[in-house]
Motif scaffolding. Structure first.
Motif, short mmCIF file in Angstrom:
data_model
loop_
_atom_site.label_atom_id
_atom_site.label_comp_id
_atom_site.label_asym_id
_atom_site.label_seq_id
_atom_site.Cartn_x
_atom_site.Cartn_y
_atom_site.Cartn_z
N LEU A 208 -60.29 -34.13 -39.31
CA LEU A 208 -59.12 -34.59 -40.04
C LEU A 208 -58.00 -33.56 -40.03
O LEU A 208 -56.84 -33.89 -39.79
N PHE A 209 -58.35 -32.30 -40.26
CA PHE A 209 -57.34 -31.24 -40.23
C PHE A 209 -56.75 -31.09 -38.83
O PHE A 209 -55.53 -30.95 -38.67
N ASP A 210 -57.61 -31.13 -37.83
CA ASP A 210 -57.15 -30.89 -36.45
C ASP A 210 -56.33 -32.06 -35.90
O ASP A 210 -55.35 -31.85 -35.19
N ALA A 211 -56.74 -33.29 -36.21
CA ALA A 211 -56.18 -34.45 -35.54
C ALA A 211 -55.02 -35.12 -36.27
O ALA A 211 -54.17 -35.74 -35.63
N PHE A 212 -54.99 -35.01 -37.62
CA PHE A 212 -54.05 -35.85 -38.37
C PHE A 212 -53.00 -35.11 -39.18
O PHE A 212 -52.16 -35.73 -39.83
N HIS A 213 -53.05 -33.79 -39.17
CA HIS A 213 -52.08 -33.05 -39.99
C HIS A 213 -50.66 -33.32 -39.53
O HIS A 213 -49.77 -33.59 -40.36
N ALA A 214 -50.41 -33.28 -38.22
CA ALA A 214 -49.05 -33.50 -37.70
C ALA A 214 -48.58 -34.92 -38.00
O ALA A 214 -47.41 -35.13 -38.40
N THR A 215 -49.45 -35.89 -37.83
CA THR A 215 -49.08 -37.28 -38.13
C THR A 215 -48.75 -37.45 -39.60
O THR A 215 -47.75 -38.09 -39.95
N ALA A 216 -49.59 -36.88 -40.47
CA ALA A 216 -49.35 -36.98 -41.91
C ALA A 216 -48.03 -36.32 -42.31
O ALA A 216 -47.28 -36.85 -43.14
N GLU A 217 -47.73 -35.17 -41.71
CA GLU A 217 -46.45 -34.53 -41.99
C GLU A 217 -45.29 -35.42 -41.60
O GLU A 217 -44.28 -35.51 -42.31
N ARG A 218 -45.44 -36.11 -40.47
CA ARG A 218 -44.35 -36.98 -39.98
C ARG A 218 -44.17 -38.20 -40.87
O ARG A 218 -43.03 -38.61 -41.14
N THR A 219 -45.25 -38.79 -41.34
CA THR A 219 -45.16 -40.05 -42.09
C THR A 219 -45.09 -39.86 -43.60
O THR A 219 -44.80 -40.80 -44.33
N GLY A 220 -45.38 -38.64 -44.07
CA GLY A 220 -45.38 -38.39 -45.51
C GLY A 220 -46.70 -38.64 -46.19
O GLY A 220 -46.78 -38.67 -47.43
N ALA A 221 -47.77 -38.78 -45.41
CA ALA A 221 -49.09 -39.02 -45.99
C ALA A 221 -49.73 -37.73 -46.49
O ALA A 221 -49.44 -36.64 -46.01
N VAL A 222 -50.61 -37.87 -47.47
CA VAL A 222 -51.47 -36.78 -47.93
C VAL A 222 -52.91 -37.24 -47.75
O VAL A 222 -53.31 -38.26 -48.31
N LEU A 223 -53.68 -36.50 -46.96
CA LEU A 223 -55.08 -36.82 -46.69
C LEU A 223 -55.96 -35.72 -47.26
O LEU A 223 -55.71 -34.53 -47.02
N ILE A 224 -56.99 -36.11 -48.02
CA ILE A 224 -57.91 -35.14 -48.61
C ILE A 224 -59.34 -35.56 -48.27
O ILE A 224 -59.88 -36.51 -48.85
N PRO A 225 -59.97 -34.89 -47.30
CA PRO A 225 -61.37 -35.20 -47.01
C PRO A 225 -62.31 -34.63 -48.06
O PRO A 225 -61.94 -33.73 -48.81
N GLN A 226 -63.51 -35.15 -48.10
CA GLN A 226 -64.63 -34.73 -48.97
C GLN A 226 -64.23 -34.59 -50.44
O GLN A 226 -64.66 -33.66 -51.13
N MET A 227 -63.44 -35.53 -50.94
CA MET A 227 -63.08 -35.52 -52.36
C MET A 227 -64.19 -36.23 -53.13
O MET A 227 -64.04 -37.33 -53.65
N SER A 228 -65.36 -35.56 -53.17
CA SER A 228 -66.54 -36.18 -53.74
C SER A 228 -67.49 -35.12 -54.28
O SER A 228 -67.08 -33.98 -54.50
N PHE A 229 -68.76 -35.50 -54.48
CA PHE A 229 -69.71 -34.56 -55.05
C PHE A 229 -69.97 -33.41 -54.09
O PHE A 229 -69.60 -32.26 -54.37
#
Length: 343
Positions: A111-132
């Motif tokens: 997720l960090f490697d593949a989607f950070h640039a896309t999220a920056e461009r679109t304004g998304a915030v992605l948080i993996p493993q937001m769990s136990f």
């Protein structure tokens, strides 16, 4: 505002959906099985606040439609080795907040490697493993290490009893057990390759006390903790007795009440190279509910305008101040938490 729950008919998805509805949210039930999704919608009996959208994991167009209709997405369907990338990609392209319940380090890294640039461009915030697993350790590590100089090692220990795995969890465990190239973090750098699986002893706080552990336990903190804690090593351990319990792999049909009987302690030990350090821990029962509450709290904070000031992919402790979030979850009954005082 509508929050999509992908994998809504699974155990975690049901807990997340129930919590969102209890907090007055509108929900879109999503996944691959339309019949099961509609049955769950009927069971919830809230037609004004529950919608259904079928989106198989291999149908990029359907996943795109889902994310275009949702204001945020809570991804609950593992194994994330296979499900993580397609759903995260749709959320990143749509520019909406995304959280997931991944434990596997490789999908978290991806997720960090593949989607950070896309999220920056679109304004998304992605948080993996937001769990136990993964998320709570990441937050505890940030709380324990805050302000400490010359951190040598962060060790996250999980003591879990009564764990009754879902079918998705069993599939995830089988993938992780057979994994050859594992992610580790030693000597101030990330490494990928075979590692020696060994036993150690972790000093859990009373009443658990020191316990034999499996080292390393493949959880995503090895990816996320070094992003916000300047340390030379990160290691995750799990009590060896957890996998010795008879019911752990044979409980895919367990009832929700049986799954809630899990007891857990999550403890973090931060050691400085010059000596000393800090500890932090939390204790509770029902790892599934703790993870669901953490993910729902994150989604609602993101849709409410809280969280990172910029877009991208973030660990839980990068996205939110760790101590206030842990205390908030404790107030909601997710666990009891013990954090170090200011130094």
């Amino acid at each position: 505002m509508a929050i999509a729950v992908y994998g809504a008919t699974g155990h975690t998805g049901r807990l997340v959906t129930a919590e969102l509805l209890a907090r007055g949210q509108q929900v879109i039930l999503a996944g691959r099985g339309e019949e099961r999704l509609r049955a769950l919608a009927a069971e919830l009996a809230a037609p004004d606040r529950v919608g259904v959208l079928t989106a198989p994991i291999d149908d990029a167009a359907a996943l795109r439609r889902l994310c275009e209709q949702a204001d945020a997405l809570n991804h609950c369907a593992g194994p994330f080795t296979t499900t993580g990338a397609p759903v995260a990609a749709a959320a990143a392209e749509a520019g909406i907040p995304y959280v997931d319940h991944a434990i596997e380090p490789h999908p978290v890294k991806y997720l960090f490697d593949a989607f950070h640039a896309t999220a920056e461009r679109t304004g998304a915030v992605l948080i993996p493993q937001m769990s136990f697993y993964g998320g709570l350790g990441d937050l505890l590590a940030a709380a324990a290490a805050e302000g400490l100089p010359d951190v040598e090692k962060v060790t996250v220990g999980y003591a879990v009893t009564g764990w009754r795995m879902t079918r998705g969890a069993v599939n995830t465990a089988n993938l992780l057990i057979g994994e050859i190239d594992r992610i580790s973090y030693t000597d101030g750098a990330q490494h990928i390759g075979p590692v020696e699986i060994r036993n150690s002893v972790f000093p859990f706080p009373p009443p658990v006390g020191p316990r034999t552990t499996i080292v390393p336990f493949p959880s995503g903190e090895v990816v996320t903790v070094p992003r916000h804690v300047p340390t030379r090593a990160v290691e995750v351990q799990l009590t060896a007795s957890t996998f010795e319990e008879e019911q752990i792999f044979s409980s895919v049909d367990a009832s929700p009440e049986e799954r809630a009987r899990t007891r857990f302690t999550v403890a973090v030990q931060v050691v400085r190279s010059s000596g000393g350090g800090r500890n932090a821990h939390l204790v509770g029962h029902d790892i599934w509910r703790a993870g669901a509450l953490a993910s729902v709290e994150a989604v609602l904070r993101l849709t409410g305008g809280e969280g990172p000031r910029k877009a991208g992919v973030f660990s839980p402790a990068e996205a939110f101040p760790a101590v206030p979030l842990l205390n908030s979850l404790a107030e909601q009954g997710a666990f009891e938490v013990s954090l170090p005082g200011p130094s």
